[in-house]
Motif scaffolding. Structure first.
Motif, short mmCIF file in Angstrom:
data_model
loop_
_atom_site.label_atom_id
_atom_site.label_comp_id
_atom_site.label_asym_id
_atom_site.label_seq_id
_atom_site.Cartn_x
_atom_site.Cartn_y
_atom_site.Cartn_z
N LEU A 29 -17.11 -22.81 -23.11
CA LEU A 29 -18.08 -23.06 -24.18
C LEU A 29 -19.10 -24.14 -23.78
O LEU A 29 -20.27 -24.05 -24.13
N GLU A 30 -18.65 -25.12 -23.04
CA GLU A 30 -19.54 -26.21 -22.63
C GLU A 30 -20.52 -25.78 -21.54
O GLU A 30 -21.68 -26.18 -21.55
N HIS A 31 -20.07 -24.96 -20.60
CA HIS A 31 -20.87 -24.68 -19.41
C HIS A 31 -21.57 -23.33 -19.39
O HIS A 31 -22.43 -23.11 -18.54
N HIS A 32 -21.21 -22.42 -20.29
CA HIS A 32 -21.83 -21.10 -20.26
C HIS A 32 -23.19 -21.15 -20.94
O HIS A 32 -23.36 -21.81 -21.95
N PRO A 33 -24.20 -20.46 -20.39
CA PRO A 33 -25.55 -20.53 -20.96
C PRO A 33 -25.72 -19.78 -22.29
O PRO A 33 -26.67 -20.06 -23.02
N TRP A 34 -24.85 -18.88 -22.61
CA TRP A 34 -25.00 -18.13 -23.86
C TRP A 34 -24.60 -19.00 -25.04
O TRP A 34 -23.60 -19.71 -25.01
N LYS A 35 -25.37 -18.92 -26.14
CA LYS A 35 -25.05 -19.70 -27.33
C LYS A 35 -23.94 -19.05 -28.16
O LYS A 35 -23.22 -19.74 -28.87
N ASN A 36 -23.84 -17.74 -28.12
CA ASN A 36 -22.85 -17.03 -28.92
C ASN A 36 -21.84 -16.34 -28.01
O ASN A 36 -21.69 -15.13 -28.03
N LEU A 37 -21.17 -17.14 -27.23
CA LEU A 37 -20.22 -16.62 -26.25
C LEU A 37 -18.95 -16.14 -26.94
O LEU A 37 -18.35 -16.84 -27.75
#
Length: 61
Positions: A29-37
């Motif tokens: 959640l912290e490092h992934h670029p998508w906001k709605n992962l």
């Protein structure tokens, strides 16, 4: 012809233990670029001994 909308899936499989799942989820959640992962945990209920040993060793690191 099937005209229903299709769901698109981009999968990245990461194996860990149940005990380390919260750490993995927080990292994603912290490092992934998508906001709605979307993150799903799927238990491994069976597997080869070598594969299960590899997961246990990898998650311990």
């Amino acid at each position: 012809m099937d005209t229903r909308p299709r769901a698109w899936t981009c999968e990245a499989h990461r194996q860990t233990t149940a005990a380390r799942y919260p750490e993995l989820e927080a990292h994603l959640l912290e490092h992934h670029p998508w906001k709605n992962l979307e993150i799903n945990a799927v238990p491994i209920v069976a597997g080869s001994a070598a594969g299960l040993d590899w997961i246990a060793r990898s998650a311990a690191e």
